[in-house]
Scaffold this active site. Structure first.
Site, mmCIF file in Angstrom:
data_model
loop_
_atom_site.group_PDB
_atom_site.id
_atom_site.type_symbol
_atom_site.label_atom_id
_atom_site.label_comp_id
_atom_site.label_asym_id
_atom_site.label_seq_id
_atom_site.Cartn_x
_atom_site.Cartn_y
_atom_site.Cartn_z
ATOM 1 N N HIS A 130 -5.135 -6.116 3.011
ATOM 2 C CA HIS A 130 -4.101 -5.212 3.914
ATOM 3 C C HIS A 130 -3.753 -5.617 5.095
ATOM 4 O O HIS A 130 -5.020 -4.967 6.089
ATOM 5 C CB HIS A 130 -4.984 -3.767 3.561
ATOM 6 C CG HIS A 130 -5.496 -4.110 2.126
ATOM 7 N ND1 HIS A 130 -5.361 -2.050 1.289
ATOM 8 C CD2 HIS A 130 -6.394 -4.032 1.406
ATOM 9 C CE1 HIS A 130 -5.648 -2.842 -0.187
ATOM 10 N NE2 HIS A 130 -6.825 -3.093 0.088
ATOM 11 N N CYS A 148 -1.993 -3.134 6.097
ATOM 12 C CA CYS A 148 -1.705 -1.997 7.477
ATOM 13 C C CYS A 148 -3.260 -2.395 7.760
ATOM 14 O O CYS A 148 -3.390 -1.339 9.187
ATOM 15 C CB CYS A 148 -2.007 -0.924 6.213
ATOM 16 S SG CYS A 148 -3.200 -0.396 5.236
ATOM 17 N N CYS A 194 1.378 -1.199 0.149
ATOM 18 C CA CYS A 194 -0.671 -0.060 -0.241
ATOM 19 C C CYS A 194 0.806 1.406 -0.135
ATOM 20 O O CYS A 194 2.309 1.343 0.525
ATOM 21 C CB CYS A 194 -0.817 -0.317 1.490
ATOM 22 S SG CYS A 194 -0.812 0.868 2.755
ATOM 23 N N GLU A 195 0.626 1.703 -0.889
ATOM 24 C CA GLU A 195 0.827 3.334 -0.880
ATOM 25 C C GLU A 195 0.787 4.290 0.547
ATOM 26 O O GLU A 195 1.538 5.300 0.505
ATOM 27 C CB GLU A 195 0.507 3.936 -2.395
ATOM 28 C CG GLU A 195 -0.303 4.767 -2.220
ATOM 29 C CD GLU A 195 -0.748 5.542 -3.178
ATOM 30 O OE1 GLU A 195 -0.269 5.167 -4.179
ATOM 31 O OE2 GLU A 195 -1.290 6.328 -3.128
ATOM 32 N N HIS A 196 0.397 4.003 1.110
ATOM 33 C CA HIS A 196 0.217 4.300 2.532
ATOM 34 C C HIS A 196 0.833 4.318 3.212
ATOM 35 O O HIS A 196 1.381 5.010 4.089
ATOM 36 C CB HIS A 196 -1.553 4.886 3.319
ATOM 37 C CG HIS A 196 -1.871 5.519 1.791
ATOM 38 N ND1 HIS A 196 -3.540 4.825 1.634
ATOM 39 C CD2 HIS A 196 -2.296 6.726 1.262
ATOM 40 C CE1 HIS A 196 -3.911 5.524 0.337
ATOM 41 N NE2 HIS A 196 -3.545 6.423 0.215
ATOM 42 N N HIS A 197 1.578 3.038 3.593
ATOM 43 C CA HIS A 197 1.975 2.374 5.008
ATOM 44 C C HIS A 197 3.255 1.411 4.100
ATOM 45 O O HIS A 197 4.068 1.387 5.042
ATOM 46 C CB HIS A 197 1.183 1.808 5.949
ATOM 47 C CG HIS A 197 0.338 2.663 6.173
ATOM 48 N ND1 HIS A 197 -1.318 2.268 5.684
ATOM 49 C CD2 HIS A 197 0.564 2.919 7.519
ATOM 50 C CE1 HIS A 197 -1.628 3.626 5.945
ATOM 51 N NE2 HIS A 197 -1.160 3.075 7.487
ATOM 52 N N GLN A 231 -5.591 -0.913 -4.179
ATOM 53 C CA GLN A 231 -6.146 -1.057 -5.252
ATOM 54 C C GLN A 231 -7.565 -1.103 -5.733
ATOM 55 O O GLN A 231 -7.263 -1.511 -6.546
ATOM 56 C CB GLN A 231 -6.995 -1.897 -3.899
ATOM 57 C CG GLN A 231 -7.730 -3.461 -4.408
ATOM 58 C CD GLN A 231 -8.571 -4.518 -3.452
ATOM 59 O OE1 GLN A 231 -8.741 -3.783 -2.615
ATOM 60 N NE2 GLN A 231 -9.939 -5.304 -3.334
HETATM 61 ZN ZN LIG Z 1 -1.901 1.294 4.471
#
Ligand SMILES: [Zn+2]
Length: 207
Positions: free
Chosen positions: A166, A168, A97-100, A138
């Site tokens: 996910h 995360c 995931c690009e956030h975490h 996603q």
């Molecule tokens: Zn994430």
């Protein structure tokens, strides 16, 4: 690295030219994160870790150096007039995931309605892999797979469904293990005709 500059517009919508750091810079960054986590990068068990992580990143994020157009360029016309759904389901993938920057683990189901031309079946899995081996959401990955096939093959329609867990969500934050996220993208005849969407879903689910 021309390949990176060429591929990045699909992920980064800006005019920035992204320079890749040196191996040493990458390893130094891993040492900083090891210290940030609370460990000692100089202890024996961690001495080779920065080099291993840098190497693993090149593999886990190899999708930045791969262009889906190269994979989708070759198509076949000898299909004896076959024009119904071609579905490849349960394509396993690992993304981040690009956030975490933690894993997204899932399966993709990709179908299309040919318009005189078909793809080699293994190419569909390769396209999933190319987009999976990048930092993702996603939602974006689902649309990218559909659009890449739509643009290169020009079929009557494309249907993509991704179901994924996910990490995360499972390992941090709300800690909801086992929750899966479903996303779909439909183009062409799949988008226009709900009956085609139902047919796609039924084929994905039938065992
Ligand atoms: Zn994430």
């Amino acid at each position: 690295m021309d390949a990176i500059v060429k591929n990045f517009p699909q992920v980064v919508e800006s005019d920035r030219v992204l320079d890749r750091p040196s191996q040493k810079e990458a390893e130094d960054a891993v040492r900083v994160l090891l210290r940030w986590a609370g460990d000692d990068p100089q202890r024996e068990g961690l001495l080779d870790t920065p080099a291993r992580v840098a190497k693993a990143y090149r593999e886990l994020f190899a999708g930045y150096d791969m262009n889906p157009e190269d994979v989708l360029g070759r198509t076949f016309e000898e299909v004896s007039g076959y024009d119904d759904i071609v579905l490849v389901r349960d394509i396993p993938f690992y993304s981040h995931c690009e956030h975490h920057m933690v894993p997204i683990i899932g399966k993709a189901h990709v179908g299309y309605l040919p318009n005189g031309r078909v793809l080699g079946l293994s190419k569909i899995g390769r396209v999933v892999e190319i987009f999976g081996r990048r930092l993702q959401t996603q939602e974006a990955m689902t649309a990218q797979i559909a659009n890449a096939i739509d643009d290169s093959l020009r079929p009557r329609g494309v249907a993509v469904m991704i179901e994924a867990e996910h990490m995360c969500m499972a390992m941090r934050g709300v800690q909801q293990q086992g929750a899966s996220t479903l996303t779909t993208t439909f183009t062409g005849a799949f988008k226009a005709d709900p009956a085609e969407q139902v047919r796609f879903m039924t084929m994905v689910r039938s065992r």
